[in-house]
Design an enzyme around this catalytic site. Structure first.
Site, PDB file in Angstrom:
ATOM      1  N   ASP A 169       0.835  -1.206   0.000  1.00 28.55           N
ATOM      2  CA  ASP A 169       0.000   0.000   0.000  1.00 28.55           C
ATOM      3  C   ASP A 169       0.869   1.255   0.000  1.00 28.55           C
ATOM      4  O   ASP A 169       1.820   1.363   0.787  1.00 28.55           O
ATOM      5  CB  ASP A 169      -0.893   0.029   1.238  1.00 28.55           C
TER       6      ASP A 169
ATOM      7  N   SER B  18      -5.205  17.135  -9.917  1.00 28.48           N
ATOM      8  CA  SER B  18      -3.959  16.669  -9.322  1.00 28.48           C
ATOM      9  C   SER B  18      -3.944  17.142  -7.877  1.00 28.48           C
ATOM     10  O   SER B  18      -4.209  18.316  -7.600  1.00 28.48           O
ATOM     11  CB  SER B  18      -2.755  17.235 -10.074  1.00 28.48           C
TER      12      SER B  18
ATOM     13  N   GLY C  75      -3.176  -5.397   0.895  1.00 28.77           N
ATOM     14  CA  GLY C  75      -3.882  -6.404   0.114  1.00 28.77           C
ATOM     15  C   GLY C  75      -4.980  -7.004   0.977  1.00 28.77           C
ATOM     16  O   GLY C  75      -4.757  -7.328   2.145  1.00 28.77           O
TER      17      GLY C  75
ATOM     18  N   ASN D 209      -4.368  -8.650   4.636  1.00 25.90           N
ATOM     19  CA  ASN D 209      -4.844  -7.911   5.808  1.00 25.90           C
ATOM     20  C   ASN D 209      -5.755  -8.771   6.680  1.00 25.90           C
ATOM     21  O   ASN D 209      -5.656  -8.769   7.905  1.00 25.90           O
ATOM     22  CB  ASN D 209      -5.613  -6.662   5.372  1.00 25.90           C
TER      23      ASN D 209
ATOM     24  N   GLY E 232     -19.850   1.626   8.796  1.00 26.66           N
ATOM     25  CA  GLY E 232     -18.926   2.686   9.186  1.00 26.66           C
ATOM     26  C   GLY E 232     -19.069   3.014  10.665  1.00 26.66           C
ATOM     27  O   GLY E 232     -19.070   2.122  11.524  1.00 26.66           O
ATOM     28  N   PRO E 233     -19.229   4.308  11.016  1.00 24.59           N
ATOM     29  CA  PRO E 233     -19.325   4.697  12.432  1.00 24.59           C
ATOM     30  C   PRO E 233     -20.593   4.221  13.119  1.00 24.59           C
ATOM     31  O   PRO E 233     -20.734   4.371  14.335  1.00 24.59           O
ATOM     32  CB  PRO E 233     -19.281   6.231  12.375  1.00 24.59           C
TER      33      PRO E 233
ATOM     34  N   GLY F 242     -21.535   0.992  13.074  1.00 17.92           N
ATOM     35  CA  GLY F 242     -21.369  -0.405  13.451  1.00 17.92           C
ATOM     36  C   GLY F 242     -21.608  -1.369  12.304  1.00 17.92           C
ATOM     37  O   GLY F 242     -21.055  -1.209  11.211  1.00 17.92           O
TER      38      GLY F 242
ATOM     39  N   ASP G  63     -11.280  -4.896   6.130  1.00 16.44           N
ATOM     40  CA  ASP G  63     -10.545  -6.161   6.196  1.00 16.44           C
ATOM     41  C   ASP G  63     -10.407  -6.634   7.639  1.00 16.44           C
ATOM     42  O   ASP G  63     -10.547  -7.826   7.941  1.00 16.44           O
ATOM     43  CB  ASP G  63      -9.154  -6.003   5.576  1.00 16.44           C
TER      44      ASP G  63
END
Length: 328
Positions: free
Chosen positions: A12, A36, A48, A52, A225-226, A228, A257
């Site tokens: 990574d 950019s 990966g 992970n 996410g946050p 749960g 992961d």
């Protein structure tokens, strides 16, 4: 349980943009974006999806079997994983390509823009599960995580043919794969992992409703996410599992992961689904608190103390009877 974790193994390259991606987008010109981003930081870490997940399972005291393709530059990474309990004997080493690369930029709102160079991962389609199962005396579960699409399809078909239960985790490949292939990955899965956005994409691309997906899988596990996680099974009420409080937020890469690692650990110990998701939530929180997918530490005492704080002492005692956490 003898669990094979198939999927990507990568390095990574994690960058941080001091701003918001959304502020750089012009609504009237989204058909020709040219941007950019000048980043403040670059971290090169092991990653990966499959690596992970296997790493997290190893840190919880299991011995997962990693199945994927890498380049000759994998030697140091192999040593790192094996030191943390991961069986790497079924990893295919390419004679032509380097290990895959994941390049990701994260903004101040933890939104991400990422690219993935396949490299040796393309050779994962050459790997058969049969020899893996034979070496181990059988497999109890195969996780099909993001990988070369042809490899994901091959592993899914072979698991079905051999009667090996499998968990579908198409996540990062949903954008690339057509609905027909996604249906092939999901149909008959013992478990389906996704986040809430990915679940919507699965429904959109397959043409299946949420109920129709539950007709085709044993357990649907959705991370929120946050908020749960949620567990759904056909004909049963949804289970909502609250998140584990974090000590801070450093980088969200690899959080999903780590959740899968914790969830699979709970399954391996024969714990209830709710407890599996709680282990997943707390393991994921450890990743969120660090930069890099495999930089966190799981100390037995601290892990169980945090688990008790989040989910109660009785739950922590149940997990503590099985978990054998050790520092990463």
């Amino acid at each position: 349980m003898r669990i094979a974790v198939t999927g990507s193994i990568a390095t990574d390259h994690l960058m941080t943009f001091p701003g918001r991606f959304g502020d750089q987008l012009i609504a009237e010109q989204l058909d020709r974006v040219s941007l950019s981003f000048l980043v403040d930081d670059l971290q090169i870490r092991r990653g990966g999806c499959a690596a992970n997940i296997a790493f997290g399972m190893g840190c919880l005291g299991l011995t997962p079997v990693l199945v994927g393709a890498v380049g000759a530059d994998f030697a140091d990474y192999r040593s790192w994983l094996e030191r943390h309990g991961v069986d790497c004997a079924s990893v295919h080493v390419s004679e032509l390509h380097h290990t895959a690369r994941f390049l990701c930029t994260t903004d101040d709102d933890h939104n991400q823009i990422a690219s993935f160079y396949t490299g040796a991962m393309a050779e994962a389609r050459e790997i058969e599960l049969g020899p893996v199962a034979e070496r181990l005396g059988g497999l109890d579960l195969v996780l099909i995580s993001p990988n070369d699409p042809a490899a994901m399809l091959r592993h899914t078909d072979e698991a079905r043919r051999r009667g090996i239960p499998f968990a579908a985790d198409p996540s990062q490949q949903l954008a690339r794969m057509p609905g027909e292939e996604i249906r092939q990955l999901v149909e008959g899965a013992a478990y389906l992992f996704s986040n809430d956005y990915e679940l919507g994409l699965i429904e959109q691309k397959t043409g299946w409703s949420g109920e129709e997906i539950l007709d085709r899988v044993g357990v649907r596990v959705t991370t929120l996410g946050p908020k749960g996680a949620r567990i759904d099974r056909k004909g049963e009420p949804s289970l909502h599992i609250s998140p584990a409080p974090e000590l801070g937020k450093a980088d969200p890469t690899g959080v999903g992961d780590a959740f899968r690692a914790g969830f699979l650990a709970g399954l391996s110990w024969g714990l209830p689904l709710e407890r599996c998701a709680q282990i997943g939530n707390l393991t994921a929180t450890h990743v969120l608190e660090r930069v890099g997918c495999q930089e966190y530490e799981l100390g037995q005492r601290v892990f169980l103390e945090r688990f008790a704080g989040a989910y109660g002492s009785a739950a922590a005692d149940e997990v503590g009877a099985h978990a054998r956490c050790h520092y990463a």
